[in-house]
Each structure stands twice: as C-alpha cells, then as structure tokens.
Design an enzyme around this catalytic site. Structure first.
Site, PDB file in Angstrom:
ATOM      1  NE  ARG A 167      -3.906   3.707  -6.104  1.00 13.11           N
ATOM      2  CZ  ARG A 167      -4.660   4.676  -5.274  1.00 13.11           C
ATOM      3  NH1 ARG A 167      -5.251   5.619  -5.754  1.00 13.11           N
ATOM      4  NH2 ARG A 167      -4.262   4.364  -4.076  1.00 13.11           N
ATOM      5  CB  SER A 214      -7.287   0.449  12.886  1.00 10.59           C
ATOM      6  OG  SER A 214      -8.311   1.493  13.128  1.00 10.59           O
ATOM      7  CE1 TYR A 267     -10.433  -0.559   8.025  1.00 14.69           C
ATOM      8  CE2 TYR A 267     -11.318   0.475   9.791  1.00 14.69           C
ATOM      9  CZ  TYR A 267     -10.171   0.352   9.055  1.00 14.69           C
ATOM     10  OH  TYR A 267      -8.945   0.813   9.264  1.00 14.69           O
ATOM     11  CE  LYS A 293      -7.071  -1.778   9.221  1.00 11.94           C
ATOM     12  NZ  LYS A 293      -5.683  -2.184   8.918  1.00 11.94           N
ATOM     13  CG  ASN A 342       0.129   0.925   4.786  1.00 13.18           C
ATOM     14  OD1 ASN A 342      -0.456   1.579   5.625  1.00 13.18           O
ATOM     15  ND2 ASN A 342      -0.105   1.344   3.499  1.00 13.18           N
ATOM     16  N   GLY A 378       0.779  -1.086   0.050  1.00 13.78           N
ATOM     17  CA  GLY A 378      -0.045   0.019   0.102  1.00 13.78           C
ATOM     18  C   GLY A 378       0.791   1.149   0.130  1.00 13.78           C
TER      19      GLY A 378
END
Ligand code: NDP
Ligand code: 8X3
Length: 258
Positions: A39, A144, A157, A161, A91, A13
């Site tokens: 990306r 997180s 989510y 985590k 990450n 990431g």
C-alpha cells in the site's frame, strides 16, 4: 547501546502495525529507512510523518514480497547510496482464516505460505549476500508465539511461523564465521490489523481477539527490535520470545470480565 544512526534499515510490511512502529523507533534513533509494503499511499504518509517528526531520510519501495521479480526490480531501483542495507527487518506477514485443517481454505494457505515463508526467503536471499560481502549486517525476523506452539485451527499459520524459526536458525548457522547477525523477535498477542486481515475484514470478530485483555502494542515489539539492533557487534540476540503479561501461551489469555 550501539548507535543505529545513519544506518540503512529496510523494513518489510511498514504500512501498518509492527513494521510501522519499527519505522518510528528506528527513525527516532536516527536511522535512514527503506520502507516497503504493497500500500504505497500509506507508505507515502508515513514518509511525510517521519520526515516532519525526525527529519528522517526515507526511500519507499512498493512491492509484494510474494513477487520475486518485483523485489529484484525494486531493490535495483534504489539509488546507489542506498544499496548497502545494514539491517533487514523481515516483518511482512499475515494470517488468513482460523479453520480446522481439513476444512481450511487452500487459497488462504497459499497466501500465508507465499508471504510468510517464501517472501521472507526472497528478501533474505536478495539482501544477505551484500551484507556478507561488506562484512557487516543484521537480519531481524519477526516470528511469533505461533512458531513455538501450534494452537487449534492455527495449523498453517503456525507452520509458517515454525518455518520462520527454522529459517532464522539455519541462517544463523550458515552465517557463522561472518560478522552478520540474525535475530528473531517472536511475540504473542499484539493489537494491530493482524486479526482484521485474518478474518478478511470482519472488524467485530477481530476485536474479540483483544477483548477484556491487555495485548502488546506494536511499539512494545518495535522497542525490542531496536534493542536487538543496538547491541555491540559481538553480541547477537538470537531470539526474543515475548508475550503480554496477560498471556502465558497461545490459548492461555487472561480476560478480565469482572
Ligand atoms: P498488520 O496486518 O498490521 O501488518 C502486516 C504488514 O505486512 C502490513 O504492512 C502489510 O502491508 C504487510 N504485508 C502483508 N502481506 C504482504 C505482501 N504480500 N507483500 C508485502 N507486504 C505485505 O500485522 P502485524 O503488524 O501484526 O504483523 C507484522 C508481522 O508480525 C507479521 O509477520 C505477523 O505474522 C507477525 N506477528 C503478529 C502478531 C500479532 O498478534 N499481531 C504476533 C506475532 C507475530 P500491505 O498490506 O500494505 O502490503
Ligand atoms: C500472531 C500471534 O497467537 O495470534 O502471530 O497467532 S497468534
């Protein structure tokens, strides 16, 4: 501080946010970097920036952490002198949606579970055996606040985590007796592309998450990641739970609207 100079650091990431900031921090400290994300254009620009600013040696691997065969192929494609990863920064991750559980979008759940849990597990399973064999290594997972505390509509989510937290603890237990270290850096609000991704590109809604408050920056988190990596070999920072001063819990954020 123990030097990370010339160590090989793989960051998942790295195309945005905390991962990108980690790339800058570790580049500044003289590490060699393997930067990964989907990306590839962004990774290429980052590589050029880091080379220009710090003279950093960088290898790029474009893959989706959900795709295990792609991970294997990408890691195998690294030149021999880059194969011995010293530090793995897990990450890559995301949230999708903010819905009541019984109204949630199942596709969003699949994406979060596959990325945040399975992707992190695949990377760990691929890289940690080499660390154990070489008798040296460090895994740093980005957890997180959401892994410590479930907040309304955060359900899946937060579950992913919480799983990262359990995985970090389990890995640390299983590596006991080896010199390989495991750390978890668990932030609260950090202003990155995180909320844009959560709200499927709705920038106006994403901005409201950080409105009238002072969130952490990606660099704040990256500095802590580098601190963990820089401890002497006998010191393991197991967990860092960090929040903005203006936050004291998942739903407790001070917003100055005077
Ligand atoms: P960003 O959206 O800015 O960055 C997320 C990164 O993860 C991107 O580089 C993205 O790259 C990568 N990524 C996402 N999905 C995949 C995938 N399937 N395969 C490979 N890479 C992927 O968000 P943050 O920097 O904020 O998030 C980084 C980590 O920090 C996440 O694990 C997040 O849960 C955690 N976190 C974030 C907080 C925050 O408030 N922002 C707070 C606490 C933890 P690409 O799209 O190019 O593949
Ligand atoms: C990101 C922090 O509180 O927005 O993991 O879920 S939070």
């Amino acid at each position: 501080m123990q030097s990370v100079r010339d160590l090989i650091v793989l960051i998942t990431g790295a195309s945005s946010g905390i991962g990108e900031a980690c790339a800058y921090e570790f580049a500044g400290a003289g590490a060699r970097l393997v930067l990964t994300a989907r990306r590839s254009q962004r990774l290429s620009s980052l590589k050029a920036q880091l080379h220009q600013q710090f003279g950093t040696e960088v290898e790029l691997l474009a893959f989706d952490v959900r795709d295990r065969p792609s991970i294997t192929a990408a890691l195998e494609s690294l030149p021999a002198e880059w194969q011995a990863i010293d530090i793995l920064i897990n990450n890559a991750g995301l949230s999708r949606g903010l819905e009541k559980l019984h109204e949630g979008d199942i596709q969003d759940w699949e994406e979060m579970i596959d990325t945040n849990m399975k992707g992190l597990l695949y990377m760990t399973r691929a890289i940690v055996p080499g660390m154990v064999e070489r008798g040296w290594g460090h895994v740093i997972n980005i957890g997180s606040l959401a892994g410590h505390e479930t907040y309304p509509k955060g359900n899946v989510y937060c579950a992913t985590k919480a799983a990262v937290r359990a995985i970090s603890e389990g890995l640390k237990q299983d590596l006991l007796g080896t010199p390989v270290r495991v750390s978890s850096v668990d932030p609260g609000l950090v202003e990155t592309e995180f909320s844009q991704v959560r709200f499927h590109g709705d920038e106006a809604r994403a901005k409201t998450v950080y409105a009238d408050t002072v969130p952490l920056t990606a660099q704040d988190v990256a500095e802590v990641v580098l601190f963990c990596a820089g401890r002497p070999a006998h010191v393991n920072i197991s967990e860092v739970f960090m929040m903005p001063t203006a936050q004291s819990g998942a739903t407790l954020v001070h917003r100055d609207r005077t």
